[in-house]
Every structure is written in structure tokens, then in C-alpha cells.
Design a protein around this motif. Structure first.
Motif, PDB file in Angstrom:
ATOM      1  N   LYS A  60       0.872  -1.167  -0.080  1.00  0.00           N
ATOM      2  CA  LYS A  60       0.109  -0.078   0.001  1.00  0.00           C
ATOM      3  C   LYS A  60       0.724   1.285   0.082  1.00  0.00           C
ATOM      4  N   GLU A  70      -8.496  -4.243  -1.548  1.00  0.00           N
ATOM      5  CA  GLU A  70      -8.320  -2.756  -1.516  1.00  0.00           C
ATOM      6  C   GLU A  70      -6.929  -2.249  -2.141  1.00  0.00           C
ATOM      7  N   GLU A 129      -7.951  -2.200  -6.007  1.00  0.00           N
ATOM      8  CA  GLU A 129      -8.714  -1.071  -6.320  1.00  0.00           C
ATOM      9  C   GLU A 129      -7.488   0.136  -6.635  1.00  0.00           C
ATOM     10  N   LEU A 130      -6.921   0.470  -5.197  1.00  0.00           N
ATOM     11  CA  LEU A 130      -5.799   1.429  -5.337  1.00  0.00           C
ATOM     12  C   LEU A 130      -5.041   1.388  -6.480  1.00  0.00           C
ATOM     13  N   SER A 131      -4.485   0.419  -6.890  1.00  0.00           N
ATOM     14  CA  SER A 131      -3.516   0.103  -8.054  1.00  0.00           C
ATOM     15  C   SER A 131      -4.326   0.794  -9.338  1.00  0.00           C
ATOM     16  N   LYS A 132      -5.557   0.291  -9.426  1.00  0.00           N
ATOM     17  CA  LYS A 132      -6.337   0.743 -10.684  1.00  0.00           C
ATOM     18  C   LYS A 132      -6.615   2.138 -10.483  1.00  0.00           C
ATOM     19  N   GLU A 133      -7.019   2.736  -9.618  1.00  0.00           N
ATOM     20  CA  GLU A 133      -7.163   4.143  -9.281  1.00  0.00           C
ATOM     21  C   GLU A 133      -5.892   5.049  -9.769  1.00  0.00           C
ATOM     22  N   ARG A 134      -4.841   4.403  -9.561  1.00  0.00           N
ATOM     23  CA  ARG A 134      -3.425   5.249  -9.873  1.00  0.00           C
ATOM     24  C   ARG A 134      -3.059   4.871 -11.259  1.00  0.00           C
ATOM     25  N   GLY A 135      -3.674   3.895 -11.830  1.00  0.00           N
ATOM     26  CA  GLY A 135      -3.155   3.233 -13.101  1.00  0.00           C
ATOM     27  C   GLY A 135      -1.688   2.807 -13.050  1.00  0.00           C
ATOM     28  N   ASP A 151      -5.023  -8.430 -14.770  1.00  0.00           N
ATOM     29  CA  ASP A 151      -6.275  -8.462 -14.081  1.00  0.00           C
ATOM     30  C   ASP A 151      -6.907  -9.693 -14.084  1.00  0.00           C
TER      31      ASP A 151
END
Length: 328
Positions: free
Chosen positions: A83, A107, A110-116, A301
Motif C-alpha cells: 500500500k 483494497e 482497487e488502489l492500483s487501478k485508481e492510480r493506473g 487483471d
């Protein structure tokens, strides 16, 4: 991405194995190492010709020359370190088991996808050529009835347990235990091939208050049963066998490596192997590097979807067996 420059966390045997494969693969290199003690970090860096050694994680995360963090610390540290790396804008390759809790894994995804960013599950199975052969040949056994798997590897640290010591690998305070270690591979291959089971129960062997030293996980799927046995306190033969009405598939050496796939039906017997090199970690690093260089988030993914299933199975199974980790 032109070049993958790793910053490593951890200095155990798996880090050496991965860095050996990195040295044999174009497009990826180790740029920095982190260790809690400078002496141990310098030893690792000297072995692999790395110039930067950090004893402060935040300093390594701030290093602009490092674009990937490889996390190979004790299990319970995976979540917080991954994280922190993602929040610092770094791509992450995290060793198995990805986390100790399924919600933590969700979590982080999701964080990795939000930040590309890439967030990669470092389990060799996902990158092995023989896995695709196995998927292709699966239908030849017809309607499946039984899946039988065993991964037994006697641990020298079990000898320490018998002397009254508590090695990290068996210590619930560090997220240890056989299910989270070598039986993981059996669970992973089941999830990769068959998806999420309808029900599952874990039957562990425990030594006092320690986590499991061996055990059997029974999984129920539509129409068939799968049992996954793992042991770090015994000697045995490793195998993975899928039995159906029309034939069976036998995987030489078991779920960790998929060394050879033998398909036996009423008509014929065939043996498949696209892994001439026995070094499964070399396939992992080579195919992982290719996936990253091609910016193939679709494949990654898919791998993360399998990882999330595995995390849910492992967490629920160990809790059902009474194996508690900090924070449960």
C-alpha cells in the motif's frame, strides 16, 4: 515502459532466486535493495551488482530511478508495504501469499487501478507455459469427479519447532503456516482451473499454539471434489491429478512448477511439456516482463482475479480451522 527498475524488500532465499532470473532477462534490472540492516543489504547488493542500499523504505519509495517495488517480506507485512509503495506512485510485484486478508487484497487492487499502476501477484504458476496446456487439455478427462493434490516438503525449521523454538514460517504472529506457504500452490491451481469452490473446509495438523504444520483442504465444486494436502512436517511425493469419467491428467511434481502434463484417456496417452528449462522462476520473470513491457493490464487483471479468489479461500479456511492471525 522502457525499463523495469526494481527496488527489493526482503533478503531471503526467494529474493536471490528472483534476482538470479532478473539477471538472465532483458528489460528488467535491480536498481536498489532495502534491508532493515545495512550490512545485510550491502551483502545482497554486492552479490547482484546493485549500487543503492536503503534502510529506510520511504527513501527508496522516493527514488525516481526505481519504478517497481518487489515485496518479499514476511506475510503480515505485504499489505502495508504494498500500500505504501502504491501511494508513493510505484508499481508493485508482491510475493505470495499476496496478503493475509481478502479485504486487504481487494483494497490494494482497487488502489492500483485508481492510480493506473501495475500490481502483480508474484506466483510462478500464472506465468508457466504448461498452465495453458493444462487448460487446453482439461476437457479430455470428461466429467470430472476427483482432483487430488499433494505438496509435501519437510522443513528444517520444523526441527526447530520440535526443540521449542518458534520460526516465523510457523508463527501465526507473522501470518505463517503450511496453508499460507506450500499448500498455497495447490489452492492456487484449483482456483486458476476451476474458479471458486461452493464450499471448503480445512483440516490442519498443529503443533501447540503454532499455525498449521500440515493439513488437508477439501473443496466442493459442482459435480466433483478436490482435496489439497500440504505438509512441512513430513516426507512424501508431490503430485496433482485430475480424474474424470473419460480419463485423467497427471502433473509431474505437483502444482508448484507444472513440470510435465500427462493426459491419459481410453484412446491414448500423451505427454506435454513446453518448459524445457526447469527454472520456473525464469519463466515467471520473463513472461512477467513481457506483460509489463506490452502494458497488458488485461492479462494482469485476470491473474489478480485468481489471486482474490485464493485470498478468500485461504482466509476463510484458516479461520474456520481456528488459525488466528493478528487483527482477525
Amino acid at each position: 515502459m522502457k525499463e523495469i527498475n526494481l527496488g527489493t524488500i526482503g533478503s531471503g532465499p526467494i529474493v536471490h532466486t528472483i534476482l538470479d532470473a532478473v539477471q538472465m532477462t532483458e528489460g528488467i534490472a535491480c536498481a536498489a535493495v532495502y534491508s532493515r540492516t545495512r550490512e545485510r543489504g550491502q551483502e545482497l547488493a554486492a552479490q547482484y551488482g546493485v549500487s543503492k542500499v536503503y534502510t529506510d523504505l520511504n527513501e527508496m519509495f522516493a527514488d525516481e530511478s526505481v519504478n517497481f517495488i518487489y515485496v518479499a517480506s514476511p506475510n503480515l507485512l505485504h499489505y502495508q508495504q504494498t500500500k505504501a509503495a502504491l501511494l508513493a506512485g510505484k508499481n508493485v510485484i508482491c510475493e505470495k501469499p499476496f496478503c493475509t486478508k481478502a479485504q486487504q487484497a481487494r483494497e490494494l487492487v482497487e488502489l492500483s487501478k485508481e492510480r493506473g499502476l501495475f500490481l502483480i501477484d508474484a506466483v510462478p504458476t500464472a506465468f508457466l507455459p504448461n498452465l495453458e496446456i493444462l487448460k487446453r487439455e482439461l476437457s479430455k478427462v470428461g466429467r470430472m469427479k476427483l482432483v487430488l493434490s499433494n505438496y509435501t516438503q519437510y522443513s528444517s525449521r520444523y526441527d526447530l519447532v520440535k526443540k521449542g523454538e518458534i520460526p516465523n514460517i510457523f508463527n501465526p504472529e507473522f501470518g505463517g503456516g503450511c496453508l499460507m506457504d506450500i499448500n498455497f500452490y495447490n489452492v492456487y491451481l484449483n482456483a486458476a482451473l476451476f474458479g471458486m469452490p461452493k464450499a471448503y473446509t480445512y483440516y490442519p495438523n498443529r503443533y501447540g499454539s503454532l499455525a498449521d504444520t500440515s493439513g488437508v483442504l477439501v473443496m466442493q465444486y459442482d459435480g466433483f471434489i478436490s482435496e489439497a494436502a500440504g505438509a512441512k512436517d513430513a516426507w512424501g511425493v508431490n503430485y496433482f491429478q485430475i480424474e474424470g469419467e473419460d480419463g485423467y491428467i497427471y502433473i509431474k511434481g505437483g502444482s508448484n512448477g507444472l513440470a510435465e502434463v500427462k493426459v491419459v484417456t481410453r484412446e491414448k496417452e500423451e505427454v506435454f511439456n513446453r518448459q524445457e528449462n526447469p527454472n520456473r522462476w525464469l519463466y515467471e520473470i520473463q513472461n512477467m516482463t513481457k506483460m509489463i513491457k506490452e502494458n497488458d493490464h488485461v492479462q494482469n487483471d485476470r491473474n489478480l482475479d485468481v489471486m482474490l479468489m485464493v485470498m478468500e479461500i485461504l482466509e476463510s479456511a484458516r479461520l474456520g480451522a481456528g488459525i488466528q492471525f493478528p487483527g482477525d
